[in-house]
Design a protein around this motif. Structure first.
Motif, PDB file in Angstrom:
ATOM      1  N   VAL A 167       0.835  -1.200   0.000  1.00 28.90           N
ATOM      2  CA  VAL A 167       0.000   0.000   0.000  1.00 28.90           C
ATOM      3  C   VAL A 167       0.874   1.257   0.000  1.00 28.90           C
ATOM      4  O   VAL A 167       0.562   2.250  -0.662  1.00 28.90           O
ATOM      5  N   SER A 168       1.983   1.223   0.723  1.00 26.74           N
ATOM      6  CA  SER A 168       2.868   2.391   0.775  1.00 26.74           C
ATOM      7  C   SER A 168       3.467   2.689  -0.595  1.00 26.74           C
ATOM      8  O   SER A 168       3.528   3.850  -1.021  1.00 26.74           O
ATOM      9  N   VAL A 169       3.901   1.653  -1.306  1.00 23.71           N
ATOM     10  CA  VAL A 169       4.466   1.866  -2.643  1.00 23.71           C
ATOM     11  C   VAL A 169       3.386   2.369  -3.596  1.00 23.71           C
ATOM     12  O   VAL A 169       3.630   3.277  -4.407  1.00 23.71           O
ATOM     13  N   CYS A 170       2.182   1.803  -3.497  1.00 25.98           N
ATOM     14  CA  CYS A 170       1.090   2.283  -4.362  1.00 25.98           C
ATOM     15  C   CYS A 170       0.751   3.738  -4.066  1.00 25.98           C
ATOM     16  O   CYS A 170       0.454   4.517  -4.986  1.00 25.98           O
ATOM     17  N   ALA A 171       0.790   4.123  -2.770  1.00 25.45           N
ATOM     18  CA  ALA A 171       0.529   5.514  -2.416  1.00 25.45           C
ATOM     19  C   ALA A 171       1.626   6.435  -2.960  1.00 25.45           C
ATOM     20  O   ALA A 171       1.355   7.572  -3.353  1.00 25.45           O
ATOM     21  N   TRP A 172       2.864   5.947  -2.982  1.00 29.47           N
ATOM     22  CA  TRP A 172       3.947   6.735  -3.579  1.00 29.47           C
ATOM     23  C   TRP A 172       3.716   6.921  -5.076  1.00 29.47           C
ATOM     24  O   TRP A 172       3.882   8.024  -5.599  1.00 29.47           O
ATOM     25  N   TRP A 173       3.311   5.862  -5.762  1.00 29.02           N
ATOM     26  CA  TRP A 173       2.978   5.990  -7.187  1.00 29.02           C
ATOM     27  C   TRP A 173       1.869   7.021  -7.397  1.00 29.02           C
ATOM     28  O   TRP A 173       1.933   7.852  -8.298  1.00 29.02           O
ATOM     29  N   PRO A 241       5.246  11.880   1.635  1.00 27.20           N
ATOM     30  CA  PRO A 241       6.027  10.751   1.102  1.00 27.20           C
ATOM     31  C   PRO A 241       7.054  10.230   2.100  1.00 27.20           C
ATOM     32  O   PRO A 241       7.367   9.026   2.110  1.00 27.20           O
ATOM     33  N   GLY A 242       7.590  11.121   2.948  1.00 23.97           N
ATOM     34  CA  GLY A 242       8.505  10.657   3.982  1.00 23.97           C
ATOM     35  C   GLY A 242       7.822   9.752   4.980  1.00 23.97           C
ATOM     36  O   GLY A 242       8.421   8.777   5.473  1.00 23.97           O
ATOM     37  N   GLN A 243       6.567  10.028   5.285  1.00 21.48           N
ATOM     38  CA  GLN A 243       5.803   9.148   6.168  1.00 21.48           C
ATOM     39  C   GLN A 243       5.545   7.793   5.506  1.00 21.48           C
ATOM     40  O   GLN A 243       5.524   6.759   6.183  1.00 21.48           O
ATOM     41  N   LEU A 244       5.353   7.798   4.199  1.00 28.10           N
ATOM     42  CA  LEU A 244       5.218   6.513   3.497  1.00 28.10           C
ATOM     43  C   LEU A 244       6.504   5.706   3.615  1.00 28.10           C
ATOM     44  O   LEU A 244       6.462   4.473   3.784  1.00 28.10           O
ATOM     45  N   ALA A 245       7.647   6.388   3.519  1.00 27.72           N
ATOM     46  CA  ALA A 245       8.921   5.693   3.694  1.00 27.72           C
ATOM     47  C   ALA A 245       9.058   5.137   5.107  1.00 27.72           C
ATOM     48  O   ALA A 245       9.543   4.011   5.302  1.00 27.72           O
ATOM     49  N   GLU A 246       8.609   5.899   6.094  1.00 31.44           N
ATOM     50  CA  GLU A 246       8.644   5.403   7.474  1.00 31.44           C
ATOM     51  C   GLU A 246       7.756   4.170   7.640  1.00 31.44           C
ATOM     52  O   GLU A 246       8.103   3.238   8.376  1.00 31.44           O
ATOM     53  N   ALA A 247       6.617   4.154   6.960  1.00 27.49           N
ATOM     54  CA  ALA A 247       5.752   2.974   7.016  1.00 27.49           C
ATOM     55  C   ALA A 247       6.439   1.765   6.386  1.00 27.49           C
ATOM     56  O   ALA A 247       6.328   0.640   6.887  1.00 27.49           O
ATOM     57  N   LEU A 248       7.151   1.975   5.285  1.00 28.15           N
ATOM     58  CA  LEU A 248       7.891   0.878   4.656  1.00 28.15           C
ATOM     59  C   LEU A 248       8.984   0.342   5.579  1.00 28.15           C
ATOM     60  O   LEU A 248       9.168  -0.872   5.702  1.00 28.15           O
ATOM     61  N   ILE A 249       9.702   1.273   6.218  1.00 29.57           N
ATOM     62  CA  ILE A 249      10.814   0.864   7.073  1.00 29.57           C
ATOM     63  C   ILE A 249      10.318   0.112   8.296  1.00 29.57           C
ATOM     64  O   ILE A 249      10.892  -0.907   8.692  1.00 29.57           O
ATOM     65  N   GLY A 250       9.244   0.601   8.889  1.00 32.36           N
ATOM     66  CA  GLY A 250       8.747  -0.007  10.123  1.00 32.36           C
ATOM     67  C   GLY A 250       7.569  -0.924   9.924  1.00 32.36           C
ATOM     68  O   GLY A 250       6.718  -1.036  10.825  1.00 32.36           O
ATOM     69  N   ALA A 251       7.478  -1.576   8.772  1.00 29.79           N
ATOM     70  CA  ALA A 251       6.328  -2.435   8.496  1.00 29.79           C
ATOM     71  C   ALA A 251       6.235  -3.621   9.441  1.00 29.79           C
ATOM     72  O   ALA A 251       5.154  -4.192   9.632  1.00 29.79           O
TER      73      ALA A 251
END
Length: 561
Positions: A167-173, A241-251
């Motif tokens: 979901v995080s990658v899709c939100a980045w797209w 987008p930085g929060q999306l990266a944080e979600a990816l890192i702390g999944a």
């Protein structure tokens, strides 16, 4: 097709539909736009000529860059110690960079929403349909492959962590598409109003902003250590987008990851609304003929010519055809917003290559002052379509008796007059930043040779591949005429030709700079000689090409209205 009486914003196909009244559903319209984009791309590939080359090269470049980026991101995400901080910086930087680039390049795309203004489509149908077209094509393919690399590098096992990553990658797209299309549509809509000068200025600022982001990330790679990445990430993580990266890192921690994910997607509804609204505004706008709005001449050079005449001030009147065309070219360049944008962008991009490194705190060699005089790209960017910049105004000069020789010589003189000042100022600026004052004379000699050679190559390119410019604030625009690929190829070839011509002189100056400033200055005396010879040769070839073909040149550079 007809519109329904209850809602004129819907298309009545007359066929059965799951919706009442047989109206075309939103999903059907979106699918139709996607199919249209596919057909446009396939049609370009089937058409011989520049369109096929443009689409094929874009697809090939996107695949190669995407595969390379996918491998790099996958490897960094699994092994690099700075992987997490890099991702936090990468996602916001990519969204901002793509948004600025889209604002700079404008709406010159294969599917223009203004073509659907007369269709019975509602705002949401048109807006979401245009967004759907943005996910089809080479840029979308590049983003998809990079997203796959992010998935591979930061994948977390387990159903919930895996869902958070996807979901995080899709939100980045989605952020990439929404922000880029919104900025492009807004700028395109403003460009057709009384505030079109602001659109031109916005396109310039956006293109320079994209260049600044790129230069900041590429400057002094050795200084990008773990501490610097950490400090950059501390700022970038406060963006969506930085929060999306944080979600990816702390999944792996679902609770905290879900909070970051919610914050990261919180701006998407606002971007959707902005994209739909800006697309609707753009679809209802219509390009205004001409390169400048009414009264734009009052903004520059102190007012219109007759106001200067009434003041009683002496006015220099050119006494030769070449002088008259040169004067008209220079005045048009400084009075027309589109041409001002083109010139400012050319000078800024050419200067940024040398100036940004010292500004960003990177230690540079004082001999960079000599290199700063080589503004090949700036002169080429400003003048490689000199006749296309004139457009319909060119016919009046030809009817007044200007032949091919007069036109070519005038364009070369105009390039020299406009670009010689930036070429002489830039070495002084670099000397003030680096302390290399002793290298200024060599830098000035290089500047004279660079401007002369570049002016000659630029006018030769202008007669070999002239094209009419679209009425757009985009300083890079050629897409509406189908000549964007041709313009880029000619610019690249011109840079290559100049590199070959000036390489021996550059090598000699670089060798001499290792001895003393005096020796380097003496060797740099060859630069004006080589530049002058190149200008003479290219100017002669350009005259031979356009002489007795003035009518054909007018027809090519005059856009259809």
């Amino acid at each position: 097709m007809a519109t329904t009486a209850e809602n004129p914003g819907r298309i009545d196909t007359g066929a059965a539909s799951p919706h009442a009244g047989g109206r075309t559903s939103l999903g059907s319209v979106v699918v139709a736009f996607v199919v249209l984009k596919f057909r446009v791309l396939l049609g370009a590939l089937r058409t011989p000529g520049s369109q096929r080359i443009q689409v094929a090269s874009a697809v090939g470049a996107s695949v190669l860059l995407g595969l390379f980026g996918m491998a790099v991101l996958a490897g960094l995400g699994r092994a690099a110690t700075i992987a997490d901080d890099l991702l936090v910086v990468l996602l916001p930087a990519s969204v901002i960079g793509v948004g600025l680039l889209s604002a700079a390049t404008g709406v010159e795309s294969s599917v223009d929403p203004r073509a659907f203004a007369s269709e019975p489509l509602g705002p949401w149908q048109l807006g979401l349909g245009m967004l759907a077209t943005a996910v089809v094509g080479p840029p979308a393919l590049l983003a998809f492959l990079l997203g796959v690399g992010v998935l591979a590098g930061w994948w977390s096992p387990g159903p919930v962590p895996a869902a958070v990553v996807v979901v995080s990658v899709c939100a980045w797209w989605a952020s990439l598409v929404l922000l880029s299309r919104t900025l492009a549509s807004l700028l395109g809509a403003v460009a057709t109003t009384r505030f079109r000068q602001l659109a031109h200025a916005g396109a310039t600022v956006a293109s320079l902003g994209a260049l600044l982001v790129t230069q900041m990330l590429a400057a002094d790679p050795d200084s990008w250590d773990a501490e610097r990445w950490e400090s950059m990430a501390a700022v970038a993580r406060w963006t969506p987008p930085g929060q999306l990266a944080e979600a990816l890192i702390g999944a792996s921690d679902p609770g905290a990851a879900m909070l970051h994910l919610v914050l990261g997607i919180s701006w998407l509804p606002l971007l959707v609304l902005a994209a739909v609204w800006s697309t609707r505004r753009l679809s209802l706008s219509s390009p205004r003929p001409g390169g400048a709005g009414r009264g734009s001449s009052r903004w520059f050079l102190g007012g219109p010519p007759r106001a200067i005449a009434r003041s009683g001030a002496p006015q220099p009147v050119p006494t030769s055809p070449v002088g008259a065309v040169t004067a008209r070219t220079v005045l048009t360049k400084v009075r027309t917003p589109r041409q001002i944008v083109n010139t400012i962008t050319a000078v800024a991009v050419g200067a940024a290559v040398y100036v940004l490194a010292p500004l960003l705190g990177t230690s540079v060699d004082p001999r960079l002052v000599v290199l700063a005089g080589a503004i090949h790209f700036a002169v080429l960017f400003d003048g490689n379509n000199a006749f296309g910049m004139d457009g319909p105004a060119l016919w009046s000069e030809v009817l007044a008796g200007a032949d091919g020789r007069t036109l070519v010589h005038a364009k070369v003189r105009a390039s020299l007059l406009v670009m010689i000042l930036p070429g002489l100022v830039l070495p002084v600026v670099l000397a003030a930043m680096t302390g290399g004052w002793g290298w200024i004379p060599a830098g000035w000699l290089v500047a004279v040779g660079s401007v002369a050679a570049s002016a000659g190559v630029a006018v030769l390119s202008a007669v070999l591949a002239p094209f009419a410019l679209p009425d757009s604030p985009n300083p890079l625009a050629g897409g509406d005429t189908g000549q964007g690929c041709l313009a880029g190829i000619m610019l690249a070839l011109s840079v290559l030709v100049l590199g070959v011509i000036t390489a021996p002189v550059a090598a000699g100056i670089w060798w001499a700079s290792g001895t003393s400033t005096l020796v380097a200055t003496l060797v740099a005396l060859a630069a004006p000689v080589v530049g002058g010879f190149a200008m003479w040769a290219c100017r002669a070839l350009a005259v031979a090409r356009v002489q007795s073909r003035e009518a054909e040149l007018i027809g090519v550079v005059t856009p259809g209205r």
